[in-house]
Design a protein around this motif. Sequence first.
Motif, PDB file in Angstrom:
ATOM      1  N   ALA A  94       0.687  -1.193   0.017  1.00 26.46           N
ATOM      2  CA  ALA A  94       0.034  -0.032   0.066  1.00 26.46           C
ATOM      3  C   ALA A  94       0.825   1.285   0.004  1.00 26.46           C
ATOM      4  CB  ALA A  94      -0.815  -0.025   1.107  1.00 26.46           C
ATOM      5  N   ALA A  95       2.104   1.218   0.828  1.00 26.53           N
ATOM      6  CA  ALA A  95       3.085   2.352   0.827  1.00 26.53           C
ATOM      7  C   ALA A  95       3.630   2.664  -0.684  1.00 26.53           C
ATOM      8  CB  ALA A  95       3.992   2.237   1.665  1.00 26.53           C
ATOM      9  N   VAL A  96       3.981   1.648  -1.414  1.00 25.14           N
ATOM     10  CA  VAL A  96       4.409   1.779  -2.658  1.00 25.14           C
ATOM     11  C   VAL A  96       3.430   2.221  -3.768  1.00 25.14           C
ATOM     12  CG1 VAL A  96       5.798   0.766  -4.543  1.00 25.14           C
ATOM     13  CG2 VAL A  96       6.543   0.413  -2.117  1.00 25.14           C
ATOM     14  N   LEU A  97       2.414   1.474  -3.709  1.00 27.39           N
ATOM     15  CA  LEU A  97       1.476   1.787  -4.776  1.00 27.39           C
ATOM     16  C   LEU A  97       0.737   2.962  -4.347  1.00 27.39           C
ATOM     17  CD1 LEU A  97       0.126  -1.922  -5.274  1.00 27.39           C
ATOM     18  CD2 LEU A  97       1.392  -0.421  -6.754  1.00 27.39           C
ATOM     19  N   GLY A  98       0.409   3.408  -3.268  1.00 30.33           N
ATOM     20  CA  GLY A  98      -0.044   4.563  -2.650  1.00 30.33           C
ATOM     21  C   GLY A  98       0.368   5.711  -3.021  1.00 30.33           C
ATOM     22  N   PHE A  99       1.865   5.769  -2.995  1.00 31.89           N
ATOM     23  CA  PHE A  99       2.620   6.901  -3.229  1.00 31.89           C
ATOM     24  C   PHE A  99       2.748   7.250  -4.853  1.00 31.89           C
ATOM     25  CE2 PHE A  99       6.863   8.466  -4.746  1.00 31.89           C
ATOM     26  CZ  PHE A  99       6.888   9.854  -3.910  1.00 31.89           C
ATOM     27  N   MET A 100       2.546   5.997  -5.676  1.00 31.68           N
ATOM     28  CA  MET A 100       2.453   6.182  -7.086  1.00 31.68           C
ATOM     29  C   MET A 100       1.032   6.612  -7.544  1.00 31.68           C
ATOM     30  SD  MET A 100       4.189   2.648  -8.193  1.00 31.68           S
ATOM     31  CE  MET A 100       4.158   2.794  -9.594  1.00 31.68           C
ATOM     32  N   PHE A 101      -0.128   6.162  -6.757  1.00 31.37           N
ATOM     33  CA  PHE A 101      -1.213   6.488  -7.741  1.00 31.37           C
ATOM     34  C   PHE A 101      -2.080   7.137  -6.650  1.00 31.37           C
ATOM     35  CE2 PHE A 101       0.079   2.407  -9.353  1.00 31.37           C
ATOM     36  CZ  PHE A 101       0.372   2.811 -10.565  1.00 31.37           C
ATOM     37  N   HIS A 102      -1.698   7.482  -5.604  1.00 31.70           N
ATOM     38  CA  HIS A 102      -2.621   8.163  -4.635  1.00 31.70           C
ATOM     39  C   HIS A 102      -3.377   9.428  -5.074  1.00 31.70           C
ATOM     40  CE1 HIS A 102      -3.810   9.917  -0.649  1.00 31.70           C
ATOM     41  NE2 HIS A 102      -3.794  11.198  -1.069  1.00 31.70           N
ATOM     42  N   SER A 103      -2.575  10.693  -5.872  1.00 33.90           N
ATOM     43  CA  SER A 103      -3.185  11.670  -6.312  1.00 33.90           C
ATOM     44  C   SER A 103      -4.271  11.478  -7.547  1.00 33.90           C
ATOM     45  CB  SER A 103      -2.099  12.674  -6.900  1.00 33.90           C
ATOM     46  OG  SER A 103      -1.295  13.117  -5.705  1.00 33.90           O
ATOM     47  N   THR A 104      -3.854  10.444  -8.273  1.00 35.40           N
ATOM     48  CA  THR A 104      -4.570  10.070  -9.739  1.00 35.40           C
ATOM     49  C   THR A 104      -6.111   9.482  -9.023  1.00 35.40           C
ATOM     50  OG1 THR A 104      -2.671   9.566 -10.835  1.00 35.40           O
ATOM     51  CG2 THR A 104      -4.876   8.746 -11.645  1.00 35.40           C
ATOM     52  N   ILE A 105      -5.978   8.463  -7.890  1.00 33.93           N
ATOM     53  CA  ILE A 105      -7.116   8.092  -7.535  1.00 33.93           C
ATOM     54  C   ILE A 105      -7.947   9.020  -6.913  1.00 33.93           C
ATOM     55  CG2 ILE A 105      -8.176   6.378  -5.654  1.00 33.93           C
ATOM     56  CD1 ILE A 105      -5.502   4.624  -6.393  1.00 33.93           C
ATOM     57  N   LYS A 106      -7.550   9.894  -5.969  1.00 32.08           N
ATOM     58  CA  LYS A 106      -8.282  10.762  -5.464  1.00 32.08           C
ATOM     59  C   LYS A 106      -8.908  11.861  -6.450  1.00 32.08           C
ATOM     60  CE  LYS A 106      -7.264  11.575  -0.492  1.00 32.08           C
ATOM     61  NZ  LYS A 106      -7.315  12.414   0.522  1.00 32.08           N
ATOM     62  N   ALA A 107      -8.457  12.143  -7.543  1.00 32.51           N
ATOM     63  CA  ALA A 107      -8.922  13.064  -8.440  1.00 32.51           C
ATOM     64  C   ALA A 107      -9.850  12.152  -9.226  1.00 32.51           C
ATOM     65  CB  ALA A 107      -7.926  13.594  -9.252  1.00 32.51           C
ATOM     66  N   LEU A 108      -9.912  11.141  -9.666  1.00 29.59           N
ATOM     67  CA  LEU A 108     -10.674  10.356 -10.583  1.00 29.59           C
ATOM     68  C   LEU A 108     -11.941   9.377  -9.842  1.00 29.59           C
ATOM     69  CD1 LEU A 108      -8.376   9.024 -13.075  1.00 29.59           C
ATOM     70  CD2 LEU A 108      -9.568  11.200 -13.267  1.00 29.59           C
ATOM     71  N   LEU A 109     -11.585   9.215  -8.652  1.00 28.83           N
ATOM     72  CA  LEU A 109     -12.552   8.072  -8.134  1.00 28.83           C
ATOM     73  C   LEU A 109     -13.120   8.236  -6.738  1.00 28.83           C
ATOM     74  CD1 LEU A 109     -10.418   4.606  -8.673  1.00 28.83           C
ATOM     75  CD2 LEU A 109     -11.969   5.747 -10.142  1.00 28.83           C
ATOM     76  N   PHE A 110     -12.948   9.522  -6.199  1.00 29.13           N
ATOM     77  CA  PHE A 110     -13.484  10.062  -4.869  1.00 29.13           C
ATOM     78  C   PHE A 110     -14.815  10.572  -5.254  1.00 29.13           C
ATOM     79  CE2 PHE A 110      -9.881   8.389  -2.928  1.00 29.13           C
ATOM     80  CZ  PHE A 110      -9.863   8.566  -1.543  1.00 29.13           C
ATOM     81  N   ASN A 111     -15.947   9.859  -5.408  1.00 30.27           N
ATOM     82  CA  ASN A 111     -17.292  10.565  -5.786  1.00 30.27           C
ATOM     83  C   ASN A 111     -18.093   9.185  -5.459  1.00 30.27           C
ATOM     84  OD1 ASN A 111     -18.215   8.869  -8.519  1.00 30.27           O
ATOM     85  ND2 ASN A 111     -15.860   9.706  -8.746  1.00 30.27           N
ATOM     86  N   PRO A 112     -19.355   9.660  -5.082  1.00 32.56           N
ATOM     87  CA  PRO A 112     -20.611   8.729  -4.504  1.00 32.56           C
ATOM     88  C   PRO A 112     -20.746   7.471  -5.429  1.00 32.56           C
ATOM     89  CG  PRO A 112     -21.221  10.852  -3.961  1.00 32.56           C
ATOM     90  CD  PRO A 112     -19.934  11.070  -4.968  1.00 32.56           C
ATOM     91  N   ILE A 113     -20.559   7.872  -6.783  1.00 32.15           N
ATOM     92  CA  ILE A 113     -20.981   6.731  -7.789  1.00 32.15           C
ATOM     93  C   ILE A 113     -20.098   5.440  -7.615  1.00 32.15           C
ATOM     94  CG2 ILE A 113     -21.465   6.207 -10.176  1.00 32.15           C
ATOM     95  CD1 ILE A 113     -23.443   8.033  -8.692  1.00 32.15           C
ATOM     96  N   THR A 114     -18.657   6.043  -7.607  1.00 27.65           N
ATOM     97  CA  THR A 114     -17.600   4.959  -7.781  1.00 27.65           C
ATOM     98  C   THR A 114     -17.772   4.388  -6.392  1.00 27.65           C
ATOM     99  OG1 THR A 114     -16.162   6.469  -8.860  1.00 27.65           O
ATOM    100  CG2 THR A 114     -15.025   4.870  -7.635  1.00 27.65           C
ATOM    101  N   VAL A 115     -18.019   4.850  -5.156  1.00 28.79           N
ATOM    102  CA  VAL A 115     -18.160   4.402  -4.128  1.00 28.79           C
ATOM    103  C   VAL A 115     -19.340   3.229  -3.861  1.00 28.79           C
ATOM    104  CG1 VAL A 115     -18.712   4.699  -1.566  1.00 28.79           C
ATOM    105  CG2 VAL A 115     -16.960   6.299  -2.772  1.00 28.79           C
ATOM    106  N   ALA A 116     -20.363   3.692  -4.549  1.00 24.43           N
ATOM    107  CA  ALA A 116     -21.327   2.852  -4.437  1.00 24.43           C
ATOM    108  C   ALA A 116     -21.180   1.789  -5.142  1.00 24.43           C
ATOM    109  CB  ALA A 116     -22.440   3.640  -4.963  1.00 24.43           C
ATOM    110  N   THR A 117     -20.667   1.732  -6.445  1.00 24.35           N
ATOM    111  CA  THR A 117     -19.941   0.609  -7.385  1.00 24.35           C
ATOM    112  C   THR A 117     -19.361  -0.276  -6.312  1.00 24.35           C
ATOM    113  OG1 THR A 117     -20.407   1.884  -9.180  1.00 24.35           O
ATOM    114  CG2 THR A 117     -19.320  -0.170  -9.396  1.00 24.35           C
TER     115      THR A 117
END
Length: 274
Positions: A94-117
């Motif tokens: 999680a540390a390595v992958l989080g460092f690499m993709f944290h910002s991208t994931i927050k920008a694209l996936l942090f919304n209710p529709i993604t969460v519900a799915t």
Amino acid sequence: MDIALLLKAAILGIVEGLTEFLPISSTGHLIILGDLLDYNDETSKVFKIVIQLAAILAVCWDYRERLTKMVIGLPGDAPSQRFAAMLFVGFLPAAVLGFMFHSTIKALLFNPITVATALIVGGFVILYVEKRAYHPRVNSVDEMRWPDALKVGFAQAVAMIPGTSRSGATIMGGMIFGLSRKTAAEFSFFLAIPTMFAATAYDLYKNWALLHASDLPVFAVGFIASFLAAMWAVKSFIRFISNHTFVVFAWYRIVFGVIVLLTAYTGAVSWSHP
């Protein structure tokens, strides 16, 4: 001070504390509830970091004897060193992958529709895991070996997708890889400590400019609410899984996710989108 804002802080703090260590996604609940309460501005980013910190501190308090014993024993106690190594190995993916993709994931996936799915998909995964023949080979955290910890660590990394649930991914992953139900839950709690401390430190660093003294009362209310709720939730959860499966959490996820998607489809709630 705005009483309505303090009430929102208390509600979000309680929800964070109750859901952080259950397999139902605390981040997902905060995203959805933040949308409903209209508390998703820039300040809310720091607020959510603060209440997540409170939840992990509650676990540290609950397991203080075990953690203190490990820290004291690190210089020369082999079991303490091995336990610390298990946490480090589990933390790495999680540390390595989080460092690499944290910002991208927050920008694209942090919304209710993604969460519900993700809630719905994760619910069906739990049902699948619970339906499998279950013959655990590891019945305590002390029996774990580094491959077990690494596998659980990769399962935890999947939870970077909001709505997946960090605890859900680690517990289900642990059960798939041969850990007993209670062992998987306890290792999930312990693994949350370095993972969430690292995530909190990184998020605070990234959002330091958003901290303002005027927000301290709101943060304090949320922090206290989250800490107390998490302390109750962790103890209750361990008691619950001693005699029950995770099926109830699976159906909760599925029903909750379907409701969010239906309200989005019908226009009953105007959810935010990426």
